[in-house]
Design an enzyme around this catalytic site. Structure first.
Site, PDB file in Angstrom:
ATOM      1  N   LYS A  92       0.822  -1.217   0.000  1.00  0.00           N
ATOM      2  CA  LYS A  92       0.000   0.000   0.000  1.00  0.00           C
ATOM      3  C   LYS A  92       0.858   1.270   0.000  1.00  0.00           C
ATOM      4  CE  LYS A  92      -3.821  -2.384   2.303  1.00  0.00           C
ATOM      5  NZ  LYS A  92      -3.166  -3.684   2.502  1.00  0.00           N
ATOM      6  N   THR A 399     -42.622   8.869  17.454  1.00  0.00           N
ATOM      7  CA  THR A 399     -44.024   8.504  17.665  1.00  0.00           C
ATOM      8  C   THR A 399     -44.926   9.013  16.556  1.00  0.00           C
ATOM      9  OG1 THR A 399     -44.456  10.506  18.944  1.00  0.00           O
ATOM     10  CG2 THR A 399     -43.681   8.568  20.153  1.00  0.00           C
ATOM     11  N   ARG A 426     -37.035   5.284  14.372  1.00  0.00           N
ATOM     12  CA  ARG A 426     -36.603   4.802  15.681  1.00  0.00           C
ATOM     13  C   ARG A 426     -37.438   3.623  16.168  1.00  0.00           C
ATOM     14  NH1 ARG A 426     -33.366   7.854  19.242  1.00  0.00           N
ATOM     15  NH2 ARG A 426     -34.391   6.586  20.817  1.00  0.00           N
TER      16      ARG A 426
END
EC number: 4.1.1.23
Length: 479
Positions: A92, A399, A426
């Site tokens: 690399k 919610t 969620r």
């Protein structure tokens, strides 16, 4: 003389193998930390697997750490590989041209390797010394197999509708720089979507694909995504699954046989290959973590729930590259819906909706949190016409309360809402509440999917993931 990749093609056809055997003398696999032990470890693997190996790939790091004796052992290991089997030095390297010349001489003249892995970060002049001899090859790091590769390699470079990521740019440059004779690419088998994209950018080049075995890549997915039209072009690197086997030769043979079976199966056209999915979602899962958009502790949400995880997508505004990529993921979903405008919800989703609007050319409006008592007194900002259909754009769904507030304002203005699109669900009841009210919620990611990914890649401590899973079970909103 044939070029390096012509030799690779010839051997691949002669032995019907795509196997690259990694020679990685990990310290825990050696009886003692000496150059002699590392050399013996590699010689044993070479002798056991040479019948099945398309190439061998010694990792320079495991020899360098052993000092001058380790470097000498690396040279002897390379010389021990039988004539006709390519040796790829996994080093690399990547530096300015004058330094690269020394690295090239070290790899090709001193050590005797046939090819080397290089980092493209410093551009063409850092690679040119390695390209001077067509009998030698280089594999350019493009999309590496580690989870953290998303931090830079998946960053979008811009564009209209379809983004080009950094790794895709590297794949395109490889076509220009290598002219197919002496330049291949390194693409992790752990990212089959990226492998598929790279193959489209570089249809003829050889791809060195690490990640099978210990890193958990799926063989058939990788081969389906990465093979050339002629059934070659994918050099599948395997290290620990062979070196830690009781019989490395038998393990190598079994791998090659599995490659051949997969090749036969893959000859049939795949619908997935005809309609490739841009590799955006997988990278975002890691990107959200690296940006600090995911925090762990104890947080009280707007809904009143106390959560062990907090998702703060407001941080996206500080990362324009990631914001562009987030917008592209939304656009993938929006392209499947019918609507006239998008409506971004203040405040966190407004920057996201703006990015979506600019990138996807969608007209944008937004409902105000508080109606002005001066000026026009508009509850909805932007131009719209009653009767139009609007897709609501938000960042999170918990919610569903904020979605209903926005939908009510939009409905009062005569606008129709059928769909709500969020980045993360969620899984705390929003989908169920919206569905019951007649709306469709589309979540690009769920909290469970995030947890599954981080658990599989071991990017987070197990106890953190367990706490969040327990929270989801306690709230009764996710399996």
């Amino acid at each position: 003389m044939p070029t390096f990749f012509e030799k690779l093609n010839q051997r691949a056809r002669a032995i019907d193998s795509l196997l690259c055997v990694g020679l990685d003398p990990h310290p825990e696999e050696l009886p003692e930390q000496t150059a002699e032990a590392a050399e013996a470890f590699c010689i044993r693997l070479i002798n056991a697997t040479q019948e099945y190996a398309l190439a061998f790939k010694p990792n320079a790091a495991f020899f360098e750490v052993l000092g001058p004796e380790g470097w000498a052992a690396l040279h002897r290991v390379i010389q021990a590989v039988p004539e006709g089997i390519p040796v790829i030095l996994d080093a690399k390297r990547g530096d300015i041209s004058s330094t690269a010349q020394a690295y090239a001489r070290s790899a090709f003249e001193v050590l005797g390797a046939d090819a080397i892995t290089l980092n493209p970060y410093m551009g063409y002049d850092s690679l040119s010394p390695f390209l001077a001899d067509p009998e030698k090859g280089i594999f350019l790091l493009c999309k590496t197999s580690n989870p953290g590769s998303v931090d830079l390699q998946d960053l979008p470079l811009g564009g209209y509708y379809r983004l080009m990521t950094v790794y895709e740019k590297v794949a395109g440059l490889a076509q220009e720089w290598g002219t197919n004779c002496c330049l291949g690419l390194v693409v992790g088998a752990t990212f089959p979507e990226a492998l598929q994209r790279v193959r489209q950018f570089a249809p003829d080049q050889w791809i060195l694909a690490p990640g099978l075995g210990a890193q958990g890549a799926d063989l058939k997915e990788a081969m389906r995504a990465g093979l050339r039209a002629d059934g070659l072009g994918l050099l599948i690197n395997v290290s620990r699954s062979i070196s830690r086997a009781e019989d490395p030769g038998q393990a190598a043979r079994a791998l090659v046989e599995s490659f051949r079976e997969a090749q036969l199966e893959i000859k049939q056209p795949s619908p997935a290959m005809e309609s490739p999915t841009p590799p955006l979602i997988a990278s975002l899962v890691e990107g959200l973590l690296s940006m600090g958009c995911i925090q762990f502790g104890e947080f009280t949400l707007k809904s009143g729930l106390v959560s062990p995880i907090y998702i703060d997508l407001r941080r996206l505004v500080t990362f324009p590259g990631w914001m562009t990529q987030v917008a592209a993921v939304y656009i993938q979903q929006l392209s499947q819906l019918e609507f006239d405008r998008i409506a971004g919800l203040p405040y966190a989703a407004l920057p996201i909706a703006t990015a979506i609007s600019l990138q996807g050319n969608y007209p944008l409006i937004y409902p105000r949190k508080d109606v002005k008592d001066y000026g026009t007194g508009m509850a909805i900002e932007g131009i719209y016409h009653p009767g139009e259909t609007v897709v609501v754009i938000d960042d999170l769904a918990t919610t569903g309360g904020s979605k209903f507030e926005a939908i009510e304002k939009l409905a009062e203005a005569g606008l129709n809402v059928r769909d709500v699109v969020v980045l993360i669900d969620r899984e705390s009841g929003a989908r169920e509440a919206l569905t019951e009210a007649g709306y469709r919620m589309h979540a690009l990611l769920t909290l469970s999917q995030l947890l599954d990914h981080w658990q599989e890649t071991q990017r987070l401590p197990a106890n953190q993931i367990a706490r969040v899973r327990a929270f989801l079970q306690e709230t009764g909103t996710s399996g």
